[in-house]
Design a protein around this motif. Structure first.
Motif, short mmCIF file in Angstrom:
data_model
loop_
_atom_site.label_atom_id
_atom_site.label_comp_id
_atom_site.label_asym_id
_atom_site.label_seq_id
_atom_site.Cartn_x
_atom_site.Cartn_y
_atom_site.Cartn_z
N ASN A 36 0.81 -1.22 0.00
CA ASN A 36 0.00 0.00 0.00
C ASN A 36 0.84 1.27 0.00
O ASN A 36 0.31 2.37 -0.20
CB ASN A 36 -0.92 0.02 1.22
CG ASN A 36 -2.02 -1.00 1.14
OD1 ASN A 36 -2.43 -1.43 0.06
ND2 ASN A 36 -2.53 -1.43 2.29
N LEU A 37 2.14 1.15 0.24
CA LEU A 37 3.02 2.32 0.28
C LEU A 37 3.53 2.62 -1.13
O LEU A 37 4.10 1.76 -1.79
CB LEU A 37 4.19 2.06 1.23
CG LEU A 37 5.20 3.21 1.37
CD1 LEU A 37 4.55 4.44 1.98
CD2 LEU A 37 6.40 2.77 2.22
N ASP A 38 3.33 3.86 -1.56
CA ASP A 38 3.79 4.31 -2.87
C ASP A 38 5.10 5.07 -2.69
O ASP A 38 5.15 6.10 -2.01
CB ASP A 38 2.73 5.23 -3.47
CG ASP A 38 3.08 5.73 -4.86
OD1 ASP A 38 4.24 5.54 -5.29
OD2 ASP A 38 2.21 6.35 -5.50
N CYS A 39 6.16 4.53 -3.28
CA CYS A 39 7.49 5.11 -3.11
C CYS A 39 7.94 5.94 -4.30
O CYS A 39 9.11 6.33 -4.39
CB CYS A 39 8.51 4.00 -2.86
SG CYS A 39 8.16 3.01 -1.40
N SER A 40 7.04 6.23 -5.24
CA SER A 40 7.44 6.90 -6.48
C SER A 40 7.96 8.31 -6.26
O SER A 40 8.73 8.82 -7.08
CB SER A 40 6.25 6.93 -7.45
OG SER A 40 5.15 7.62 -6.89
N ASP A 41 7.57 8.93 -5.13
CA ASP A 41 8.06 10.28 -4.86
C ASP A 41 9.36 10.28 -4.06
O ASP A 41 9.89 11.34 -3.72
CB ASP A 41 7.00 11.09 -4.12
CG ASP A 41 6.57 10.48 -2.79
OD1 ASP A 41 7.14 9.43 -2.41
OD2 ASP A 41 5.67 11.02 -2.14
N GLY A 42 9.88 9.09 -3.73
CA GLY A 42 11.13 9.00 -2.98
C GLY A 42 11.01 9.30 -1.51
O GLY A 42 12.01 9.33 -0.80
N ALA A 43 9.79 9.51 -1.03
CA ALA A 43 9.59 9.89 0.38
C ALA A 43 9.15 8.73 1.25
O ALA A 43 9.03 8.88 2.47
CB ALA A 43 8.56 11.02 0.47
N GLY A 44 8.90 7.57 0.66
CA GLY A 44 8.41 6.44 1.44
C GLY A 44 9.49 5.82 2.31
O GLY A 44 10.66 5.75 1.93
N ARG A 45 9.07 5.38 3.49
CA ARG A 45 10.04 4.80 4.42
C ARG A 45 9.37 3.70 5.24
O ARG A 45 8.23 3.86 5.70
CB ARG A 45 10.60 5.87 5.34
CG ARG A 45 11.73 5.38 6.23
CD ARG A 45 12.55 6.54 6.74
NE ARG A 45 13.72 6.07 7.47
CZ ARG A 45 14.72 6.85 7.87
NH1 ARG A 45 14.69 8.15 7.60
NH2 ARG A 45 15.74 6.35 8.54
N ILE A 46 10.09 2.60 5.43
CA ILE A 46 9.61 1.48 6.22
C ILE A 46 10.68 1.10 7.23
O ILE A 46 11.86 0.96 6.87
CB ILE A 46 9.30 0.25 5.35
CG1 ILE A 46 8.24 0.58 4.29
CG2 ILE A 46 8.82 -0.93 6.21
CD1 ILE A 46 7.99 -0.55 3.30
N ARG A 47 10.28 0.93 8.47
CA ARG A 47 11.16 0.41 9.52
C ARG A 47 10.48 -0.80 10.15
O ARG A 47 9.30 -0.72 10.52
CB ARG A 47 11.44 1.46 10.60
CG ARG A 47 12.14 2.73 10.11
CD ARG A 47 12.19 3.73 11.25
NE ARG A 47 12.90 4.97 10.94
CZ ARG A 47 12.33 6.05 10.42
NH1 ARG A 47 11.03 6.04 10.12
NH2 ARG A 47 13.04 7.15 10.19
#
Length: 436
Positions: free
Chosen positions: A281-292
């Motif tokens: 569900n996380l969209d990383c196309s803007d380069g702002a996505g982060r997962i820990r």
């Protein structure tokens, strides 16, 4: 909902306590202060810290129990229960007129091993055999207070034996308490990653959230009733239960397991893996996505692959996972294949975590991570700037997904998320435990 604070974030984290200024354990008090309210809380312990830091989660739970007024109700579902401090707090609550109802896994019916089921049911006796604290009893369907265990060899709902030998049978792996009222605050949910054992307090990092929310309380209470029905009647349980529910009154969602794979698919079927779905569900196309991710047991290769995929999509991805031999299963908590996938996945950080701490008497003991959380920030379900915590009892293993009674809780709150991030960074910075 606003997260109240009465101390700085740095000070709270140094102590390993919650960011909420709720009163501490009241040492036997039965009348809450006139201003006693419960707010949204994140609580963490620190195994290599002071006694206060080690006991932070347990002591917070005891405080909630002690501040529950007469006539109110406490419900709890716990895997392992060997803590006599929590036991006494619950028995004292019953004695002052609180309705106390507990569902334990059958592994807690082990008095010789420290299990508290018999003491909770029958009461606590002195050396002469006199009952000094009355028990809850076991009249599950008619009494105001009671304690029960799930049937032998299964969970309360979960009935599946994954390998057919009994070695991988379902368990009630839950770790939550529900309060109809604490002080002046109704409908409080306490969800932890920690079992009620000494080892969980002093040897492992754990986490908890305390959420006052009527909708969330209702969803948990309905699940509790299902645990009671399937575990306390002639029901044979279920091999598939999966229920999800959004709170109607707050930014929370529950996921209750076990969840069965699609017909004809193997147990590692990725299309019915809830964690993979959440990651996707996380969209990383803007380069702002982060997962820990901070995880005790991580054995699902497909979840590891989903994390690597997000890294390839330009998300920042970090994983801390305990790497030890699980005393219960005899297997490594960090699967070899999972480790390889994460090692070769080019993550921003991957640490296999295990270390030691030395107590005041010079005794060295192993420490690790028992927390079970994933932190997500960025564009999630097409909404930008989200900060979300997924936590609960759910390890990233096949039994946690396919067999066990388990809870995964979604909390969409920036301050809670940031408190978890600070906890993650503190564990990551412990180079004696989490090496790169």
């Amino acid at each position: 909902m606003r997260l109240r604070r009465t101390m700085t974030t740095a000070a709270a984290l140094a102590l390993g306590v919650s960011l909420l200024g709720a009163p501490g354990a009241l040492a036997g008090a039965t009348v809450p202060p006139a201003n006693d309210e419960v707010g949204l809380t994140a609580t963490f312990n620190t195994p290599n810290g002071s006694a206060t830091a080690q006991n932070a989660i347990r002591d917070h739970l005891v405080s909630l129990i002690q501040r529950t007024p007469a006539g109110e109700e406490i419900k709890g579902s716990v895997f392992l229960f060997t803590d006599d401090v929590v036991r006494n707090a619950l028995l004292d609550a019953k004695a002052r007129g609180v309705k106390v109802k507990l569902i334990l896994d059958e592994e807690s019916d082990n008095t010789d091993g420290g299990g508290e089921f018999e003491h909770l049911r029958d009461g606590v006796k002195d050396a002469a055999g006199n009952v000094v604290k009355a028990g809850l009893g076991s009249d599950v369907f008619t009494a105001d207070s009671w304690v029960m265990t799930c049937p032998k060899g299964r969970g309360c709902i979960g009935s599946r034996d994954l390998d057919g030998t009994g070695a991988a049978h379902a368990i009630n792996h839950n770790k939550f308490f529900l309060f109809s009222r604490v002080g002046l605050t109704p409908n409080v949910v306490f969800q932890s990653s920690a079992n009620l054992t000494t080892t969980q307090r002093v040897d492992y990092y754990n986490n908890a959230v305390t959420v006052p929310d009527a909708g969330l309380h209702k969803n948990y209470a309905e699940y509790f009733e299902d645990l009671k029905f399937h575990g306390g009647t002639t029901s044979d349980g279920l091999d598939h239960y999966y229920r999800t529910a959004d709170s109607t009154t707050g930014p929370y969602k529950t996921y209750f397991f076990p969840r069965k794979e699609r017909t004809g698919q193997p147990v590692n079927d990725p299309d019915t893996d809830t964690v993979i779905s959440l990651i996707s569900n996380l969209d990383c196309s803007d380069g702002a996505g982060r997962i820990r991710v901070a995880m005790f047991a991580f054995t699902r290769d497909e979840v590891a692959a989903a994390l690597v995929k997000k890294k390839q999509e330009k998300c920042r991805v970090e994983v801390l996972a305990t790497d030890e031999v699980d005393a219960k299963t005899g297997k490594r908590t960090l699967d070899t294949d999972v480790r390889q996938v994460l090692d070769e996945g080019g993550l921003d950080r991957f640490s296999a975590c295990t270390g030691t701490a030395t107590d005041s008497k010079g005794v060295v003991r192993p420490i690790g991570i028992h927390s079970k959380y994933m932190l997500i920030e960025g564009r999630y379900l097409d909404a930008p700037g989200q900060k979300i915590v997924f936590t609960g009892s759910h390890n990233y293993t096949v039994p946690n997904l396919r067999a066990n009674d388990e809870t995964l809780l979604k909390v969409r709150n920036a301050m809670v998320h940031d408190a978890f991030v600070a906890n993650f960074e503190a564990m990551k910075a412990d180079a004696t435990m989490c090496r790169v």
